[in-house]
Design an enzyme around this catalytic site. Structure first.
Site, PDB file in Angstrom:
ATOM      1  N   GLY A 141       0.788  -1.218   0.000  1.00 27.45           N
ATOM      2  CA  GLY A 141       0.000   0.000   0.000  1.00 27.45           C
ATOM      3  C   GLY A 141       0.821   1.270   0.000  1.00 27.45           C
ATOM      4  O   GLY A 141       0.281   2.358   0.144  1.00 27.45           O
ATOM      5  N   SER A 145       4.927  -0.250  -6.949  1.00 27.38           N
ATOM      6  CA  SER A 145       4.902  -0.298  -8.414  1.00 27.38           C
ATOM      7  C   SER A 145       5.061   1.095  -9.005  1.00 27.38           C
ATOM      8  O   SER A 145       5.783   1.287  -9.993  1.00 27.38           O
ATOM      9  CB  SER A 145       3.613  -0.950  -8.911  1.00 27.38           C
ATOM     10  OG  SER A 145       2.466  -0.257  -8.446  1.00 27.38           O
ATOM     11  N   ASP A 198      -0.829   7.460  -7.099  1.00 26.39           N
ATOM     12  CA  ASP A 198       0.461   6.903  -6.685  1.00 26.39           C
ATOM     13  C   ASP A 198       1.613   7.502  -7.475  1.00 26.39           C
ATOM     14  O   ASP A 198       2.640   7.909  -6.913  1.00 26.39           O
ATOM     15  CB  ASP A 198       0.453   5.388  -6.848  1.00 26.39           C
ATOM     16  CG  ASP A 198      -0.591   4.713  -5.986  1.00 26.39           C
ATOM     17  OD1 ASP A 198      -1.128   5.378  -5.077  1.00 26.39           O
ATOM     18  OD2 ASP A 198      -0.886   3.530  -6.234  1.00 26.39           O
TER      19      ASP A 198
END
Length: 424
Positions: A141, A145, A198
């Site tokens: 979390g 990536s 992200d």
């Protein structure tokens, strides 16, 4: 360059490079490194792909590359974590992406995906050999990536002899454009229709700052996040879920369906409301509109949409509190965010709920919630410094009793964004 100032994963990759690549490969450039941080998200979960607001910050955990430019268009990689090699060609991309993807281990598909997106943008890439390292928890979390993708983008820039540059002024690509490119790379590499949260957090990181990002307009601004009395504690459940195999994409589809139904309801009830035609995503719907028309939705979609719209408002509440220096009240909103993720959006799990419940009973914990896509991973906790040890002891004692698992604990700080440099 003095390499003692480099982050540990960068120095680890540098040390490993001559061991991993010791054949007679012809190199045409100096030894170089590239890195990008993971992130935590204070508030604003699952709002990014609904056109909403998020409030992340980059953290002092990174993915890193160390390598050299080759004389051809081959990319060879060695992963320290997976202890495997991967190889592909940047020649012929993006057309050869699908064919090459099938031959690669999962971690390398993200790196290939970034190359394919850069090629799609018209950028000519060179091959390189590199070691890949990192200390962002995988699947926890904290966006391992995204950190890998953004680090890869900077590695391509460096090892392609600056065929393109990344930066704010007079650069080929701005940080937010790199974030969008890496977001699409993740979607094609993983099958998860992720939002831009992200990648943007990794690209935009600044020390002691959080980033308020509008995921629709991509406008952003920085907020101070450097209270010396508060620690950011990330607790890893040890549970891993493949988001593509979970309900992540299903949640996105449910949000799209809820948006469509509410837009149709508004247009039917208010045919003169021209603004209703502009409703494209859930976060275009005001809380007042949702309260008026939510009964037109099936009960499940009411809960999904209700969570997203309320979460978007929670971001605005936290922003105002941080601007006022009231981090204690801001922490309380994290508890509300977790309740919505648990009960309405249903992306939590037993282990995440247990960690939040344990934290709730430790004096000095200002707020906690699950973080990331869900179904496992980490919780984020805002904790007074003097309470960190008590929280750790409570987790070490109670979490195994309640779940049969052990959790790992990291104390993070708001850190700088990505970078790259030649070191020799």
């Amino acid at each position: 360059m003095d390499t003692t100032s480099l982050l540990p994963p960068v120095t680890e990759a540098l040390a490993e490079f001559p061991k991993a690549f010791h054949d007679e490969t012809e190199y045409v450039g100096s030894l170089g490194v590239a890195w990008a941080p993971g992130r935590v998200n204070l508030i604003g979960e699952h709002t990014d792909y609904n056109g909403g607001l998020v409030l992340p910050l980059a953290v002092d955990r990174v993915s890193a590359f160390a390598g050299r430019t080759r004389a051809d268009q081959t990319v060879r990689l060695w992963s320290i974590h997976f202890k495997t090699y991967a190889q592909f060609s940047v020649e012929g991309l993006p057309d050869t992406f699908d064919e090459q993807r099938a031959e690669l281990p999962g971690w390398a598909r993200y790196i290939l995906g970034v190359a394919a997106e850069l090629a799609r943008a018209g950028i000519t890439l060179k091959g390189f050999d590199a070691v890949v390292s990192g200390d962002v928890p995988l699947g926890g979390g904290m966006s391992s990536s995204a950190a890998l993708e953004v680090a890869a983008a900077h590695a391509y820039a460096l090892f392609s002899n600056h065929a393109f540059t990344i930066g704010e002024e007079n650069a080929t690509l701005s940080p937010i454009l790199v974030a969008g490119l890496c977001q699409h790379a993740e979607q094609i590499a993983s099958g998860v229709m992720c939002g831009i949260l992200d990648q943007a957090a990794s690209c935009l990181g600044q020390p002691r700052k959080a980033v308020l990002l509008n995921c629709r307009s991509l406008e952003y601004r920085y907020l101070p996040f450097a209270d010396p009395t508060i620690s950011i504690v990330v607790v890893d459940t040890g549970v891993r879920r493949e988001l593509a195999d979970s309900a992540y994409n299903e949640r996105r589809q449910q949000c799209e369906e809820a948006t469509k139904l509410i837009r149709e309801s508004i247009l039917q009830a208010e045919p003169a409301n021209e603004l209703a035609h502009d409703i494209k995503e859930l976060c275009d719907i005001t809380p007042e509109q949702f309260a008026r028309y939510k009964q037109q939705l099936p009960e499940l979609l009411q809960r999904r949409a209700g969570y997203v719209i309320a979460e978007n408002e929670r971001v605005l509440q936290v922003v105002k509190l941080l601007e006022a220096g009231n981090i204690e009240e801001a922490g309380k909103i994290l508890w509300l965010g977790h309740a919505g993720l648990q009960n309405d959006y249903e992306v939590s799990c037993t282990e995440l709920d247990a960690l939040v419940d344990i934290a709730c009973n430790v004096p000095g914990v200002l707020g906690a919630r699950m973080m990331g896509g869900g179904f496992g991973g980490c919780t984020i906790n805002l904790v007074r410094h003097e309470a960190v040890e008590a929280l750790q002891q409570a987790i070490e004692l109670q979490y195994p009793e309640r779940t049969g698992r052990r959790a790992s604990i990291d104390i993070c700080r708001a850190a700088a964004g990505p970078g790259c440099t030649f070191v020799a």
